[in-house]
Design a protein around this motif. Sequence first.
Motif: not given
Length: 529
Positions: A134-143
């Motif tokens: 988590r957190g490497e991709d700035p487009t990642d949705p919240p988890a």
Amino acid sequence: MTHYDAIIIGTGAGGGTLARHLAPSGKRVLLLERGGWLPREPQNVSAEEVFVNGRYVSPDTWRYESGDAFHPQVHYFVGGATKLYGAALYRLREQDFGEIRHHDGISPAWPIGYDVMEPYYTLAEQYYQVHGARGEDPTDPPATGPYPFPAVSHEPRIQKLSDDLAANGLHPFHAPCGVMLDEQNRPYSICMRCDCCDGFPCVVHAKADAEVLGVRPALEHRNVELWTDSEAVRLITNDAGTAVTGVVVKRGDAEETVSGDLVVVSCGAANSARLLLMSATDKHPNGLANGSDQVGRNYMFHNSQAVLALSREENPTVFQKTLGVNDFYFSGPDFEYPMGNIQMVGKSQAPMFRGEKPGETALAPSWTLRDVAQHAVDFWLSTEDLPLPENRVTVDGSGTITLTYHASNEESKKRLYEQLKSMLGSLDMHHHHLLPHHAYLKNEIPIAGCAHQAGTCRFGTDPDSSVLDVNCRAHELDNLYVVDTSVFPSIGAVNPALTAMANALRVGDHLLERMSAGTTAGRERAVQS
């Protein structure tokens, strides 16, 4: 007529996941699969057998709008399309659930928000043992929590690519991957991190597919039954046309009918539409659940390009599908519209080239093809396809599918390709040397559209513009549900499998409540493999 509490038609990402979710309830569940078990055999790991000879491709014949026949790249086995997928298990971006303006039009909003899907994404990642960070991709949705397993590490050439991308100001990330790999305890790891994963069946059952982690766990429960080589050819309704009362199943040369309190269709976007259209009755003259005339419409697939770049130095990577880039997902440097996702695909092997271009490579020395493969760095580019009502699946009286398709978002696709191409020099690859790589697509689109297919039975709140309600139940039939990618109102630009799995779990909780069996989402948070 044999009766079940629930009948699930199809055992892929939707049906196989749903079966596992319903299994602990004790309710009697029948799984119908038109194919058999994919054989474990030496040919599983032969690039020539898989990519050149098409050993595991269905013999189906479909037709273009022109009437010309083609063989779709579909696979009918327990586990469905996941048996040969690359196990890239991405969540849709949070914004993908809302309306998004693209170069060629609007990607419509879903009838539910990301917040509804999030707990089911988390559970699906547990079911399918997803590795990621988590957190490497700035487009990642919240988890709500970390991935259940750490990211699959990059091999040296891909780590260098990641470093070079970062040096260019981008945000490369470890791709979410569903493999049963334990890099900290390799002697006990099921996955051996081989070069025969993406596009191949896994001979050691280490890929997180719907057979291994959906159907097999379901069958550990005595209340679950699986019929293989059993094609559902028609659904029967009551006289009022308000409920499905039987499923006609072709087994060998004979047909028999089974019934269920609930019937769930999960055959893939094209074949789910086909089944509903072939089930027309006096009450549903245009096909079952098709009062809106939306069954078969809005067919989508990712506007994808498989390409390879030639590295200046050899690329000895074995397991290559570990990296992704989403910096251009929602816009480009000089382009205000979404462009899409860049990720790696499985490493090129020389026999793949003979399968792609048999005429051009027939006289090429094997060492030449090997040299290209040894220097290849392979990418998969995905741009969102838009749901157009004229892009559709229709059937004739014999059930033969006609696929009518006209491309959308071509400018965005072109921009993503040119973006990658412009960066090659700074990534230690030959300038502007990006080659089409059709091994994974097999042929030019639209045949390639059979991969990542979606749409055809969209869910929504308005019965006039959708086939299913928010619980993926047919607006017109009380006990008919659909849980594969055909329900998608839009497809986004990342692989759809995890979203199909998560949505199957969401619908599964609704079905459990309807069967008075309670939900399993809470008690199965700690998933046993």
